[in-house]
Design a protein around this motif. Structure first.
Motif: not given
Length: 226
Positions: A56-62, A66-69, A220-222
């Motif tokens: 999240a710090e380096v590449w952001g929430f998006r 992706l990693i969480i899903w 979160v689903w996008k």
């Protein structure tokens, strides 16, 4: 947003998935250290939150989304494979069925509790990191990492324990277990923070990324805007 992924991102994503799967398997053993009773999953599960912070710090929430899903999908896949293996008849000469079933034959409510708690906790952690980075202009990483972990781990415990053990374990015991898990997992983040700071700094230099999530969707689903 770049459509490609870098080697550091790929490696962190792999480690994230491995930590989640390992944590689920290690949860089947209860350990006692210095008089404190916890599950062995505590050894590795907090690492997933540290990786979440880094991404999240380096590449952001998006990218974190992706990693969480992907972690959810792989965890679900392994759980389903385990349940399928448990359902298949064992060879007559094999003597390890009882122990195998104990590890891989997770009760449905445990599966639901684990996956739901992971999703909510992980997304809250990534959301907090993203929002606080914008608000602070990228400063105070240590504080942001600790606060986001406390929020994520608290949500995780508040969901997992009541869903998994409600009606089985007394509520006073559940509350005590939740508090111990939240404190220990948050302390894990604090202890490992010097390493996390150096890893984040190294990745930013190697990858050249330092994303600020301005004007993005936090749904979160996008995942189409990865």
């Amino acid at each position: 947003m770049k459509q490609k992924v870098s080697v550091p991102f790929m490696l962190l994503g792999i480690l994230f998935n491995v930590c989640l799967i390992a944590a689920n398997l290690l949860e089947t053993k209860v350990i006692q250290v210095c008089g404190i009773t916890v599950t062995a999953g505590l050894l590795v599960f907090p690492v997933s939150y540290i990786i979440n912070d880094c991404i999240a710090e380096v590449w952001g929430f998006r990218k974190a989304r992706l990693i969480i899903w992907s972690g959810f999908a792989m965890n679900f896949f392994v759980v389903m494979l385990g349940l399928a293996a448990v359902a298949l008849p064992a060879a007559p000469f094999w003597e390890g069925e009882e122990h195998f079933n104990f590890v891989f034959g997770m009760a449905p409510r445990i599966v639901v509790a684990s996956l739901a708690a992971f999703l909510v906790g992980s997304f809250l952690n990534a959301y907090m990191m993203s929002k606080m980075k914008l608000a602070s202009g990228g400063r105070h990483f240590s504080l942001r990492a600790i606060l986001s972990t406390v929020v994520g781990e608290t949500a995780d415990s508040l969901i997992f324990f009541p869903v998994a053990f409600g009606g089985i374990i007394a509520w006073q015991e559940l509350l005590l277990m939740m508090c111990i898990q939240i404190i220990l997992k948050s302390m894990y983040e604090v202890v490992i923070l010097p390493v996390t700071i150096r890893v984040v700094g190294l990745i930013k230099r190697i990858d050249g990324s330092d994303v600020y999530d301005e004007g993005i969707s936090y749904k979160v689903w996008k995942i189409s805007d990865i």
